[in-house]
Design a protein around this motif. Structure first.
Motif, PDB file in Angstrom:
ATOM      1  N   ALA A  61     -12.345 -35.417 -83.223  1.00 34.29           N
ATOM      2  CA  ALA A  61     -12.289 -36.695 -83.379  1.00 34.29           C
ATOM      3  C   ALA A  61     -12.903 -37.505 -82.085  1.00 34.29           C
ATOM      4  N   ASP A  62     -13.555 -38.793 -82.188  1.00 38.01           N
ATOM      5  CA  ASP A  62     -14.101 -39.339 -81.266  1.00 38.01           C
ATOM      6  C   ASP A  62     -13.224 -39.768 -79.959  1.00 38.01           C
ATOM      7  N   MET A  63     -12.049 -40.324 -80.790  1.00 42.50           N
ATOM      8  CA  MET A  63     -10.902 -40.562 -79.618  1.00 42.50           C
ATOM      9  C   MET A  63      -9.434 -39.889 -80.349  1.00 42.50           C
ATOM     10  N   VAL A  64      -8.816 -39.604 -79.560  1.00 45.17           N
ATOM     11  CA  VAL A  64      -7.546 -38.950 -80.053  1.00 45.17           C
ATOM     12  C   VAL A  64      -6.452 -39.385 -79.295  1.00 45.17           C
ATOM     13  N   PHE A  65      -5.328 -39.967 -79.843  1.00 48.62           N
ATOM     14  CA  PHE A  65      -4.326 -40.577 -79.070  1.00 48.62           C
ATOM     15  C   PHE A  65      -3.164 -39.652 -79.495  1.00 48.62           C
ATOM     16  N   ARG A  66      -2.761 -38.770 -79.102  1.00 41.88           N
ATOM     17  CA  ARG A  66      -1.806 -37.785 -79.588  1.00 41.88           C
ATOM     18  C   ARG A  66      -0.484 -38.215 -79.840  1.00 41.88           C
ATOM     19  N   PRO A  67       0.138 -38.936 -78.794  1.00 47.45           N
ATOM     20  CA  PRO A  67       1.673 -39.282 -79.229  1.00 47.45           C
ATOM     21  C   PRO A  67       1.707 -40.168 -80.261  1.00 47.45           C
ATOM     22  N   ALA A  68       0.675 -40.946 -80.579  1.00 47.79           N
ATOM     23  CA  ALA A  68       0.857 -41.888 -81.768  1.00 47.79           C
ATOM     24  C   ALA A  68       0.172 -41.173 -83.025  1.00 47.79           C
ATOM     25  N   LYS A  69      -0.408 -40.003 -82.933  1.00 46.10           N
ATOM     26  CA  LYS A  69      -1.047 -39.433 -83.800  1.00 46.10           C
ATOM     27  C   LYS A  69      -2.235 -40.194 -84.825  1.00 46.10           C
ATOM     28  N   THR A 140      -3.195 -50.597 -83.800  1.00 46.85           N
ATOM     29  CA  THR A 140      -2.520 -49.244 -84.559  1.00 46.85           C
ATOM     30  C   THR A 140      -1.818 -48.348 -83.659  1.00 46.85           C
ATOM     31  N   VAL A 141      -2.402 -48.162 -82.375  1.00 46.84           N
ATOM     32  CA  VAL A 141      -1.928 -47.082 -81.599  1.00 46.84           C
ATOM     33  C   VAL A 141      -0.356 -47.708 -81.023  1.00 46.84           C
ATOM     34  N   ARG A 142      -0.583 -48.960 -80.619  1.00 49.17           N
ATOM     35  CA  ARG A 142       0.690 -49.556 -80.156  1.00 49.17           C
ATOM     36  C   ARG A 142       1.867 -49.396 -81.161  1.00 49.17           C
ATOM     37  N   ARG A 143       1.490 -49.672 -82.417  1.00 46.42           N
ATOM     38  CA  ARG A 143       2.503 -49.835 -83.561  1.00 46.42           C
ATOM     39  C   ARG A 143       2.990 -48.485 -83.836  1.00 46.42           C
ATOM     40  N   LEU A 144       2.043 -47.418 -83.718  1.00 38.14           N
ATOM     41  CA  LEU A 144       2.613 -45.959 -84.036  1.00 38.14           C
ATOM     42  C   LEU A 144       3.077 -45.158 -82.742  1.00 38.14           C
ATOM     43  N   PRO A 146       5.508 -43.558 -80.046  1.00 42.43           N
ATOM     44  CA  PRO A 146       6.960 -43.125 -80.315  1.00 42.43           C
ATOM     45  C   PRO A 146       7.560 -44.111 -79.241  1.00 42.43           C
ATOM     46  N   PRO A 147       9.019 -44.311 -79.543  1.00 41.77           N
ATOM     47  CA  PRO A 147       9.701 -45.288 -78.740  1.00 41.77           C
ATOM     48  C   PRO A 147       9.675 -45.056 -77.266  1.00 41.77           C
ATOM     49  N   SER A 148       9.525 -43.678 -76.927  1.00 37.52           N
ATOM     50  CA  SER A 148       9.649 -43.275 -75.524  1.00 37.52           C
ATOM     51  C   SER A 148       8.361 -43.770 -74.759  1.00 37.52           C
ATOM     52  N   GLN A 149       7.379 -44.067 -75.579  1.00 38.06           N
ATOM     53  CA  GLN A 149       6.021 -44.237 -74.844  1.00 38.06           C
ATOM     54  C   GLN A 149       5.649 -45.874 -75.023  1.00 38.06           C
ATOM     55  N   GLN A 150       6.673 -46.495 -75.564  1.00 36.18           N
ATOM     56  CA  GLN A 150       6.376 -48.001 -76.041  1.00 36.18           C
ATOM     57  C   GLN A 150       6.416 -48.760 -74.379  1.00 36.18           C
ATOM     58  N   VAL A 151       5.649 -49.625 -74.243  1.00 38.24           N
ATOM     59  CA  VAL A 151       5.543 -50.502 -73.047  1.00 38.24           C
ATOM     60  C   VAL A 151       6.158 -51.555 -73.022  1.00 38.24           C
ATOM     61  N   PRO A 152       7.143 -52.207 -72.306  1.00 37.36           N
ATOM     62  CA  PRO A 152       7.885 -53.235 -72.512  1.00 37.36           C
ATOM     63  C   PRO A 152       7.138 -54.477 -72.550  1.00 37.36           C
TER      64      PRO A 152
END
Length: 152
Positions: A61-69, A140-144, A146-152
């Motif tokens: 893929a051109d860009m991959v966001f692993r934690p958000a899949k 999309t990435v922010r929505r998907l 994982p909770p541990s990766q969310q920025v307050p």
């Protein structure tokens, strides 16, 4: 380069000029990709470039966001058969048309395989406004994430 150049046996290149032209076509780091990446990066998101979302799948893929899949593809209008901008080739029509159809089929197969593996696939055409693409990717990435990766 000498004037007596001839294509290697079995080569599709019809001339030295055509061969040089085809070799110059980038498969990664195209201008549309770079623009979108720059805008996504400016929003504070980090990603892998030209990476395999699923290691056992021979597709990048051109860009991959692993934690958000999330896997992002910026497709070229010619090579991926854009319904708005694709213009069939005038020379060697059979070869190039078959190649584009193969690319489109592989794109659909890739989408299906990634979705089956739990990934979200985002595809954009190279002619789409980079700002709109970047906003959709970021949302999309922010929505998907994982909770541990969310920025307050």
């Amino acid at each position: 380069m000498t004037d007596d150049w001839s294509p290697p046996p079995g080569s599709w290149a019809s001339s030295a000029a055509r061969r040089r032209n085809m070799q110059a076509i980038r498969s990664r780091d195209t201008k549309p990709e770079q623009l979108v990446r720059r805008l996504v990066h400016a929003q504070g998101l980090r990603y892998r470039v030209s990476a395999k979302p699923v290691p056992e799948l021979r597709r990048t893929a051109d860009m991959v966001f692993r934690p958000a899949k999330v896997a992002v593809f910026i497709d070229g209008c010619y090579w991926h058969g854009c319904p708005e901008h694709y213009v069939p080739p005038k020379t060697n029509h059979g070869y190039w048309s078959q190649k584009v159809v193969g690319n489109v089929n592989r794109d659909r197969d890739t989408d299906q395989k990634l979705r089956s593996a739990g990934w979200t696939v985002l595809r954009f055409w190279e002619h789409e406004p980079p700002e709109e693409c970047a906003l959709r990717i970021a949302a999309t990435v922010r929505r998907l994430r994982p909770p541990s990766q969310q920025v307050p």
